[in-house]
Motif scaffolding. Sequence first.
Motif, short mmCIF file in Angstrom:
data_model
loop_
_atom_site.label_atom_id
_atom_site.label_comp_id
_atom_site.label_asym_id
_atom_site.label_seq_id
_atom_site.Cartn_x
_atom_site.Cartn_y
_atom_site.Cartn_z
N GLY A 194 0.81 -1.21 0.00
CA GLY A 194 0.00 0.00 0.00
C GLY A 194 0.84 1.26 0.00
N PHE A 195 1.91 1.26 0.77
CA PHE A 195 2.78 2.44 0.87
C PHE A 195 3.47 2.72 -0.46
N SER A 196 4.05 1.68 -1.06
CA SER A 196 4.75 1.86 -2.33
C SER A 196 3.77 2.24 -3.44
N ASP A 197 2.59 1.62 -3.42
CA ASP A 197 1.58 1.95 -4.43
C ASP A 197 1.20 3.42 -4.34
N ASN A 198 1.07 3.93 -3.13
CA ASN A 198 0.73 5.35 -2.95
C ASN A 198 1.80 6.25 -3.56
N ASN A 199 3.08 5.90 -3.33
CA ASN A 199 4.17 6.70 -3.91
C ASN A 199 4.14 6.67 -5.43
N ILE A 200 3.89 5.49 -5.98
CA ILE A 200 3.85 5.36 -7.44
C ILE A 200 2.69 6.15 -8.02
N VAL A 201 1.53 6.10 -7.37
CA VAL A 201 0.36 6.83 -7.87
C VAL A 201 0.62 8.33 -7.89
N VAL A 202 1.32 8.84 -6.88
CA VAL A 202 1.63 10.28 -6.85
C VAL A 202 2.44 10.68 -8.08
N ILE A 203 3.45 9.86 -8.42
CA ILE A 203 4.28 10.17 -9.59
C ILE A 203 3.50 10.00 -10.87
N TYR A 204 2.76 8.90 -10.98
CA TYR A 204 1.95 8.66 -12.19
C TYR A 204 0.92 9.78 -12.39
N ASP A 205 0.34 10.24 -11.29
CA ASP A 205 -0.66 11.30 -11.40
C ASP A 205 -0.03 12.58 -11.93
N ARG A 206 1.21 12.87 -11.51
CA ARG A 206 1.89 14.06 -12.03
C ARG A 206 2.24 13.87 -13.50
N VAL A 207 2.60 12.65 -13.89
CA VAL A 207 2.86 12.37 -15.31
C VAL A 207 1.60 12.65 -16.12
N ARG A 208 0.47 12.15 -15.63
CA ARG A 208 -0.80 12.38 -16.34
C ARG A 208 -1.11 13.87 -16.45
N GLU A 209 -0.92 14.59 -15.36
CA GLU A 209 -1.19 16.03 -15.36
C GLU A 209 -0.30 16.75 -16.37
N ASN A 210 0.98 16.42 -16.39
CA ASN A 210 1.90 17.09 -17.32
C ASN A 210 1.60 16.72 -18.77
N MET A 211 1.16 15.49 -18.99
CA MET A 211 0.79 15.10 -20.36
C MET A 211 -0.43 15.87 -20.84
N LEU A 212 -1.43 15.99 -19.97
CA LEU A 212 -2.66 16.69 -20.35
C LEU A 212 -2.41 18.17 -20.58
N LEU A 213 -1.42 18.74 -19.86
CA LEU A 213 -1.11 20.16 -20.02
C LEU A 213 -0.08 20.41 -21.12
N GLY A 214 0.39 19.33 -21.76
CA GLY A 214 1.32 19.47 -22.87
C GLY A 214 2.72 19.87 -22.48
N ARG A 215 3.10 19.60 -21.24
CA ARG A 215 4.45 19.94 -20.80
C ARG A 215 5.43 18.86 -21.24
N GLY A 216 6.68 19.28 -21.43
CA GLY A 216 7.71 18.32 -21.82
C GLY A 216 7.91 18.20 -23.31
N GLY A 217 7.23 19.04 -24.07
CA GLY A 217 7.43 19.05 -25.52
C GLY A 217 6.90 17.82 -26.23
N GLY A 218 6.02 17.07 -25.57
CA GLY A 218 5.43 15.90 -26.22
C GLY A 218 6.27 14.65 -26.14
N ASP A 219 7.50 14.73 -25.62
CA ASP A 219 8.34 13.55 -25.48
C ASP A 219 8.01 12.86 -24.15
N PHE A 220 7.57 11.60 -24.24
CA PHE A 220 7.09 10.91 -23.04
C PHE A 220 8.19 10.75 -21.99
N GLU A 221 9.40 10.42 -22.40
CA GLU A 221 10.49 10.26 -21.45
C GLU A 221 10.77 11.55 -20.69
N THR A 222 10.74 12.67 -21.40
CA THR A 222 10.97 13.96 -20.75
C THR A 222 9.87 14.29 -19.76
N VAL A 223 8.62 13.99 -20.15
CA VAL A 223 7.48 14.24 -19.26
C VAL A 223 7.63 13.43 -17.97
#
Length: 299
Positions: A194-223
């Motif tokens: 549960g603890f590790s899953d929570n940490n992963i979700v926080v990072i994944y959620d930020r990835v999703r947010e940055n993708m939806l906002l178009g940050r990182g120039g469209g390169d998935f690795e950079t995002v």
Amino acid sequence: MNIIGKRYWFFLISGILLLAGIVSLAIFGLEPSIEFSSGTIMTVGFEQTVPQADLKQELANLGYTNAQIQTTGEGNFLVRLPDLNTAARDSLETDLIDKFGTIKVSDFDSVSPLVAAETTRNATIAIAVAVIGILLYLTWAFRKMPNPFRWGMSAIVALLHDILLVVGLFSILGKILGWQIDLMFVTGVLAVLGFSDNNIVVIYDRVRENMLLGRGGGDFETVVNNSVNETMSRSLNTNIAALFPIVALLLIVGASIQNLLVVLLVGIVVGTYDSVCVAPSLLVVWQKGEWGRFIGRKS
């Protein structure tokens, strides 16, 4: 920091640690407590000083050649024996009194083979249900992202990485220190999931947010790399803060919850590394189709 760019170095580190754990499991296995293997465990104290070797020899003379003995912080002995009925227990106490004088037996627990088998099955089911539940939840939570199943599976692989490292460590501790896995160990593993899953979700959620906002120039690795860096301080601060009470409890609490605390301590450290360095890297490898390179072939 270009964390994702160094993903194959992190995979190498994880591979070496996992290999060590797997080799230990293959050679030494795990030391199950009576909750998983059946038997009797009791705490024995003597008025006079009794060397552990003398107690072990006397138990061997009485037919308990496979008895396991550990000393406790109070100077008593934690003795593990085959499953004893009431008559066998009374006979054992009488024989020890004849040999060593007055004794005090406390914390007497006995588990039959049937109960031990059911406990093992229930513990396995609990961990499997937790893993499947996390996979389904993450797939649903990131359903609006391309290939949401990959997000869930990348997290699950990372979580299994945590479990294998913890189990491998306990295999080594079982061989060196005689530590056994019990229900507290299983509780710790579920908490780490549960603890590790929570940490992963926080990072994944930020990835999703940055993708939806178009940050990182469209390169998935950079995002993903930007998202890991943006959540780094949150992950480290939260996990380090959680370590302090666990270490404090390890210093003042006895063996009753030792397994739980050690699993949490190791699991949080490994989970922090895993959520920052492994899980996001796996997601990038999968999204970019690098599995061929990951296993040493051209993609």
